[in-house]
Write a protein that holds these residues in place. Structure first.
Motif, PDB file in Angstrom:
ATOM      1  N   THR A   6       0.864  -1.172   0.000  1.00 34.09           N
ATOM      2  CA  THR A   6       0.000   0.000   0.000  1.00 34.09           C
ATOM      3  C   THR A   6       0.909   1.234   0.000  1.00 34.09           C
ATOM      4  O   THR A   6       2.122   1.116   0.163  1.00 34.09           O
ATOM      5  CB  THR A   6      -0.962  -0.008   1.206  1.00 34.09           C
ATOM      6  N   GLU A 123      -6.978   5.121   0.432  1.00 41.31           N
ATOM      7  CA  GLU A 123      -6.361   3.823   0.700  1.00 41.31           C
ATOM      8  C   GLU A 123      -5.978   3.234  -0.641  1.00 41.31           C
ATOM      9  O   GLU A 123      -6.468   3.663  -1.686  1.00 41.31           O
ATOM     10  CB  GLU A 123      -7.283   2.911   1.516  1.00 41.31           C
ATOM     11  N   THR A 145      -0.081  -5.151   5.127  1.00 40.65           N
ATOM     12  CA  THR A 145      -0.442  -5.628   6.465  1.00 40.65           C
ATOM     13  C   THR A 145      -0.144  -4.594   7.542  1.00 40.65           C
ATOM     14  O   THR A 145      -0.726  -4.658   8.620  1.00 40.65           O
ATOM     15  CB  THR A 145       0.317  -6.936   6.793  1.00 40.65           C
ATOM     16  N   ARG A 147      -1.116  -1.676   7.461  1.00 41.31           N
ATOM     17  CA  ARG A 147      -2.315  -0.829   7.537  1.00 41.31           C
ATOM     18  C   ARG A 147      -3.583  -1.639   7.730  1.00 41.31           C
ATOM     19  O   ARG A 147      -4.593  -1.101   8.148  1.00 41.31           O
ATOM     20  CB  ARG A 147      -2.466  -0.017   6.243  1.00 41.31           C
ATOM     21  N   GLY A 148      -3.578  -2.905   7.338  1.00 44.77           N
ATOM     22  CA  GLY A 148      -4.777  -3.714   7.506  1.00 44.77           C
ATOM     23  C   GLY A 148      -4.970  -4.694   6.368  1.00 44.77           C
ATOM     24  O   GLY A 148      -4.414  -4.554   5.288  1.00 44.77           O
ATOM     25  N   ARG A 149      -5.799  -5.686   6.624  1.00 44.26           N
ATOM     26  CA  ARG A 149      -6.055  -6.746   5.650  1.00 44.26           C
ATOM     27  C   ARG A 149      -7.067  -6.323   4.599  1.00 44.26           C
ATOM     28  O   ARG A 149      -6.979  -6.709   3.451  1.00 44.26           O
ATOM     29  CB  ARG A 149      -6.549  -7.993   6.400  1.00 44.26           C
ATOM     30  N   THR A 150      -8.016  -5.470   4.970  1.00 44.90           N
ATOM     31  CA  THR A 150      -9.079  -5.072   4.046  1.00 44.90           C
ATOM     32  C   THR A 150      -8.979  -3.582   3.735  1.00 44.90           C
ATOM     33  O   THR A 150      -8.329  -2.821   4.457  1.00 44.90           O
ATOM     34  CB  THR A 150     -10.472  -5.338   4.659  1.00 44.90           C
ATOM     35  N   ARG A 152     -11.296  -1.428   4.083  1.00 41.93           N
ATOM     36  CA  ARG A 152     -11.916  -0.713   5.210  1.00 41.93           C
ATOM     37  C   ARG A 152     -10.909  -0.508   6.347  1.00 41.93           C
ATOM     38  O   ARG A 152     -10.818   0.571   6.924  1.00 41.93           O
ATOM     39  CB  ARG A 152     -13.139  -1.476   5.707  1.00 41.93           C
ATOM     40  N   GLU A 153     -10.126  -1.523   6.661  1.00 39.51           N
ATOM     41  CA  GLU A 153      -9.119  -1.396   7.720  1.00 39.51           C
ATOM     42  C   GLU A 153      -8.018  -0.415   7.312  1.00 39.51           C
ATOM     43  O   GLU A 153      -7.567   0.385   8.131  1.00 39.51           O
ATOM     44  CB  GLU A 153      -8.503  -2.764   8.028  1.00 39.51           C
ATOM     45  N   ARG A 154      -7.584  -0.479   6.046  1.00 38.16           N
ATOM     46  CA  ARG A 154      -6.504   0.409   5.599  1.00 38.16           C
ATOM     47  C   ARG A 154      -6.944   1.867   5.587  1.00 38.16           C
ATOM     48  O   ARG A 154      -6.190   2.748   5.978  1.00 38.16           O
ATOM     49  CB  ARG A 154      -6.010  -0.005   4.203  1.00 38.16           C
ATOM     50  N   ARG A 156      -9.212   3.226   7.486  1.00 35.69           N
ATOM     51  CA  ARG A 156      -9.310   3.643   8.895  1.00 35.69           C
ATOM     52  C   ARG A 156      -7.951   3.922   9.482  1.00 35.69           C
ATOM     53  O   ARG A 156      -7.791   4.831  10.291  1.00 35.69           O
ATOM     54  CB  ARG A 156      -9.998   2.543   9.719  1.00 35.69           C
ATOM     55  N   SER A 157      -6.934   3.134   9.083  1.00 35.89           N
ATOM     56  CA  SER A 157      -5.602   3.307   9.677  1.00 35.89           C
ATOM     57  C   SER A 157      -4.987   4.630   9.279  1.00 35.89           C
ATOM     58  O   SER A 157      -4.148   5.157  10.010  1.00 35.89           O
ATOM     59  CB  SER A 157      -4.680   2.159   9.282  1.00 35.89           C
TER      60      SER A 157
END
Length: 163
Positions: A6, A123, A145, A147-150, A152-154, A156-157
């Motif tokens: 990312t 994102e 990873t 920032r997140g797996r999905t 939505r998670e990235r 938000r991070s």
């Protein structure tokens, strides 16, 4: 296994789309100068890191009659500062375009769209990208990873702590 990355950037940024479309192919005197003006502007921006310009790439439109340049900037204010500076390539090219358009009306469409993207409003995900692409090319890349797996998670991070 697919390597997922990312972009590195966490803050505000601006995305600027600019393009041109040929309406009257038989009138290159009306459209060719508009296309030719983009190269000097981009070269000028690449050479000036203080301008706020981060990266650009140009694509050919599906109908083969136009191009779109996708630009990443630190801020909308940086775009405006560059666009209105008398000592940079854009303003003289802009004025020349309007003079030419009066002589050959409708030969070319020029357009732009500006997006002010707040921190947390972006994102990205790149799978097996051997070289950074898009926003990651402009700002660097990290493993997704972090920032997140999905998506939505990235997203938000990058928004910072939840309130």
């Amino acid at each position: 296994m697919t390597e997922l990355t990312t972009h590195l950037h966490d803050g505000d940024l601006a995305v600027f789309l600019i393009g041109a479309r040929v309406n009257r192919p038989w009138r290159p005197d009306g459209w060719l100068p508009a296309f030719a003006a983009m190269g000097p502007m981009l070269r000028e921006l690449w050479k000036d890191p203080s301008s706020g310009f981060l990266h650009a790439r140009t694509t050919v439109d599906a109908d083969l009659r136009g191009v779109t340049t996708i630009q990443y900037w630190r801020s909308v204010e940086d775009i405006y500062r560059y666009a209105n500076a008398d000592d940079h390539a854009h303003r003289p090219a802009w004025l020349a375009f309007y003079r030419r358009a009066k002589k050959v009306p409708g030969a070319v469409t020029i357009w732009h769209e500006t997006y002010a993207v707040p921190a947390g409003g972006h994102e990205s995900l790149y799978g097996d990208a051997p070289t950074p692409f898009g926003l990651a090319r402009a700002t660097g890349s990290i493993p997704a990873t972090r920032r997140g797996r999905t998506a939505r998670e990235r997203i938000r991070s990058t928004a910072g702590p939840a309130s």
